[in-house]
Design a protein around this motif. Structure first.
Motif, PDB file in Angstrom:
ATOM      1  N   LYS A  83      55.992   0.223  38.891  1.00  0.00           N
ATOM      2  CA  LYS A  83      55.788  -1.110  38.304  1.00  0.00           C
ATOM      3  C   LYS A  83      54.346  -1.604  38.351  1.00  0.00           C
ATOM      4  O   LYS A  83      54.053  -2.674  37.840  1.00  0.00           O
ATOM      5  N   THR A  84      53.453  -0.846  38.972  1.00  0.00           N
ATOM      6  CA  THR A  84      52.056  -1.252  39.042  1.00  0.00           C
ATOM      7  C   THR A  84      51.220  -0.326  38.177  1.00  0.00           C
ATOM      8  O   THR A  84      51.174   0.887  38.423  1.00  0.00           O
TER       9      THR A  84
ATOM     10  N   GLN B  33      52.845  -6.411  30.689  1.00  0.00           N
ATOM     11  CA  GLN B  33      52.814  -7.500  31.665  1.00  0.00           C
ATOM     12  C   GLN B  33      54.007  -8.442  31.440  1.00  0.00           C
ATOM     13  O   GLN B  33      54.680  -8.840  32.383  1.00  0.00           O
TER      14      GLN B  33
ATOM     15  N   TYR C  86      55.672  -5.764  34.504  1.00  0.00           N
ATOM     16  CA  TYR C  86      54.827  -4.819  35.228  1.00  0.00           C
ATOM     17  C   TYR C  86      53.595  -5.531  35.784  1.00  0.00           C
ATOM     18  O   TYR C  86      53.069  -6.452  35.162  1.00  0.00           O
ATOM     19  N   ARG C  87      53.141  -5.115  36.947  1.00  0.00           N
ATOM     20  CA  ARG C  87      51.912  -5.635  37.548  1.00  0.00           C
ATOM     21  C   ARG C  87      50.753  -4.893  36.905  1.00  0.00           C
ATOM     22  O   ARG C  87      50.707  -3.655  36.928  1.00  0.00           O
TER      23      ARG C  87
ATOM     24  N   ILE D 240      46.666  -4.114  36.458  1.00  0.00           N
ATOM     25  CA  ILE D 240      45.355  -4.124  37.102  1.00  0.00           C
ATOM     26  C   ILE D 240      44.345  -3.604  36.082  1.00  0.00           C
ATOM     27  O   ILE D 240      44.325  -2.407  35.779  1.00  0.00           O
TER      28      ILE D 240
ATOM     29  N   ALA E 146      44.124 -11.326  35.250  1.00  0.00           N
ATOM     30  CA  ALA E 146      43.963 -10.454  36.416  1.00  0.00           C
ATOM     31  C   ALA E 146      42.513 -10.016  36.546  1.00  0.00           C
ATOM     32  O   ALA E 146      41.848  -9.726  35.546  1.00  0.00           O
TER      33      ALA E 146
ATOM     34  N   GLU F 201      44.683  -2.309  46.049  1.00  0.00           N
ATOM     35  CA  GLU F 201      46.123  -2.170  46.237  1.00  0.00           C
ATOM     36  C   GLU F 201      46.594  -0.839  45.683  1.00  0.00           C
ATOM     37  O   GLU F 201      45.845  -0.122  45.011  1.00  0.00           O
TER      38      GLU F 201
END
Length: 150
Positions: free
Chosen positions: A20-21, A43, A47-48, A50, A62, A73
């Motif tokens: 999920k990232t 997003q 989903y996260r 970056i 973000a 992370e």
């Protein structure tokens, strides 16, 4: 189709369910760019995100990082919006940060980089749009999360 995938399974569905990232290499803050549209969709699907782009400070709310190694992370999927010849250093960075998947967007393929990522234990998707693949599986994904979809 990622390596190590069961012939009966849908490895893309498994990736989208399990991870999920997403670190998006080459994400632009320009809404007219494919990277922005695709990432905005992912997003909104939960989903996260970056952003990874040295030319951006923030994208889609973000903080953007210059390199994968700068992200503080855990990264699961590295989604690549760069030319094929720019993929090998991204793969090396993905390996260093312990990513699980390297996803090369539609039109992006690099056999040597893909082989390097697989040899390091990463799943690899080439020449596929994560937005389109998610849309194709939205009902299955919702069912796996216990959401009722008509």
């Amino acid at each position: 189709m990622p390596d190590r995938a069961s012939a009966a399974a849908d490895p893309i569905l498994e990736i989208l369910k399990d991870y999920k990232t997403i670190a998006v290499v080459g994400l632009s803050s320009n809404p007219a760019r494919a990277s922005y549209e695709v990432t905005d969709y992912m997003q909104s699907a939960g989903y996260r995100i970056i952003p990874v782009n040295p030319n951006e400070r923030e994208v889609l709310g973000a903080k953007s990082y210059a390199r994968l190694e700068d992200v503080p992370e855990k990264i699961e999927i590295v989604n690549v919006f760069r030319r094929a010849e720019d993929v090998p250093p991204v793969v090396e960075s993905a390996i260093r940060v312990g990513a699980k998947v390297v996803w090369m967007q539609l039109g992006i393929e690099n056999r040597a980089a893909a082989e390097r990522a697989r040899a390091a234990g990463l799943l690899v998707v080439e020449d596929a749009c994560i937005l389109l693949e998610h849309r194709r599986r939205v009902k299955q994904l919702a069912c796996s999360e216990g959401v009722d979809v008509e």
